[in-house]
Design a protein around this motif. Sequence first.
Motif, PDB file in Angstrom:
ATOM      1  N   ASP A  17      20.257  23.508 -21.374  1.00  0.00           N
ATOM      2  CA  ASP A  17      20.849  22.286 -20.874  1.00  0.00           C
ATOM      3  C   ASP A  17      21.710  22.447 -19.924  1.00  0.00           C
ATOM      4  O   ASP A  17      21.904  21.573 -18.783  1.00  0.00           O
ATOM      5  N   CYS A  18      22.583  23.395 -19.881  1.00  0.00           N
ATOM      6  CA  CYS A  18      23.547  23.514 -18.716  1.00  0.00           C
ATOM      7  C   CYS A  18      23.981  24.974 -19.067  1.00  0.00           C
ATOM      8  O   CYS A  18      23.814  25.529 -20.268  1.00  0.00           O
ATOM      9  N   THR A  19      24.777  25.557 -17.971  1.00  0.00           N
ATOM     10  CA  THR A  19      25.224  26.972 -18.158  1.00  0.00           C
ATOM     11  C   THR A  19      26.198  27.093 -19.163  1.00  0.00           C
ATOM     12  O   THR A  19      27.465  26.444 -19.205  1.00  0.00           O
ATOM     13  N   HIS A 339      29.858  23.040 -17.230  1.00  0.00           N
ATOM     14  CA  HIS A 339      28.891  21.938 -17.894  1.00  0.00           C
ATOM     15  C   HIS A 339      28.307  21.002 -16.856  1.00  0.00           C
ATOM     16  O   HIS A 339      27.382  20.778 -16.791  1.00  0.00           O
ATOM     17  N   SER A 342      26.517  22.277 -13.642  1.00  0.00           N
ATOM     18  CA  SER A 342      25.325  22.846 -14.041  1.00  0.00           C
ATOM     19  C   SER A 342      24.259  22.252 -14.795  1.00  0.00           C
ATOM     20  O   SER A 342      23.122  22.716 -15.237  1.00  0.00           O
ATOM     21  N   ALA A 343      24.496  20.968 -15.056  1.00  0.00           N
ATOM     22  CA  ALA A 343      23.692  20.363 -16.056  1.00  0.00           C
ATOM     23  C   ALA A 343      22.034  20.052 -15.459  1.00  0.00           C
ATOM     24  O   ALA A 343      22.077  19.674 -14.338  1.00  0.00           O
ATOM     25  N   ARG A 344      21.005  20.319 -16.188  1.00  0.00           N
ATOM     26  CA  ARG A 344      19.874  20.446 -15.790  1.00  0.00           C
ATOM     27  C   ARG A 344      19.494  19.009 -15.945  1.00  0.00           C
ATOM     28  O   ARG A 344      19.370  18.607 -17.063  1.00  0.00           O
TER      29      ARG A 344
END
Length: 354
Positions: A17-19, A339, A342-344
């Motif tokens: 979901d995020c790095t 977070h 990088s949030a997808r």
Amino acid sequence: MEAPSRFLRALARQPVDCTPVWFHRQAGRYLPGYAAIARRLSFLEMCERPEVVAEVTLEPVEAHGVDAAILFADILLVPRAMGIHLTIEREQGPIIETPIRSAEDIARLREAGAEEELGFISEAIALTRRALAGRVPLIGFAGAPFTVAAYLIDGRISAELPRTKVLMRREPALWQELLTRLTTVTVRYLLAQVRAGAQVIELFDSWAGSLTRDEWERFAAPFSRQIFQALAEAGVPTIHFAGASNHLLEAMRQAGGDAIALDWRVRLNSAWARIGYDRAVQGNLDPTVLLTPGAPLRAAIQDILDRAAGRPGHIFNLGHGVLRETSPAAVREAVALVHELSARPPAQSEEEAG
Ligand code: CP3
């Protein structure tokens, strides 16, 4: 936290979901809880008390929201358990009181019994896992045989490692004997960490970069490879760190590690292309960037995330450890920024489906 965590997923190069982000030396003197304990206990006393280890290991998880915990311990506990006398002085780092100089010194190194000497580590791991209660995975670790040998021979931190390199080149049989012993004990120690509950193992070859690539491949890599093979057979994911390692990346890949940890001197995108996308990468913010929170920190984090380009298999970390002069607020800010930036986007929204 959902299981399996985003840290373990990224290590397996699965979408996240995020790095995920954690930091080498995330537990340390820059944190108030750690500093308070360090006022009454020496560093080695801290390492030997499982309840202190659990507390210190958890502090950055609770304070900053990092995605992994790393066991609070030290790479020099292994040679200490083998009978080497050493101190870890605040400010100066480790000092070996009885450096290795001869065949007799090597013959005296204890193999049998070293693992029992390190029983307090297994206890600490079990206690820390219970305290973490599944929030984030726990990373165990050891030093690579080359880096541990370098401390034992040169006796203290030294960029040139003159004594180590002389022994390595002049006395190949002694070198082989010393590194074989360190490797045997390190494998047993790491497998004991895994049995106790360590979910990932990182191998630290901090001084690797002081060798040429040819010498690292010849004198260091075979021993690290044995360790990675034993861990692969045990089914535990691994991370391979080496300091100043730009010239070693392909060789590190050969030696092993599900993720290769990068220092800050390389561009993450070109390093990853050289390593190959069938491995994860970890890194690689310059630790001093945490001393300039705000715009410089944000720009540096964005740059690394851009270079990772959302490819599965990136774990955000520093290129080396958190510096003592770092403010806890800057670490917290960095975690939140990684977070956030990088949030997808949530996969396939309902509108799209309909
Ligand atoms: O938070 C974490 O990363 C977990 C704990 C950890 C420590 N040492 C605690 C520590 C880890 C993973 C290590 C590994 C380690 N130890 C390495 C490999 C990683 C690296 O930094 O390259 C090395 C080379 C060592 C040897 C060592 N131990 C050094 C060089 C020092 C002095 C560093 C300093 O800043 O003073 C130590 C002592 C040490 N190990 C401290 C900590 C928190 C500082 C002790 C203190 O003053 O309280």
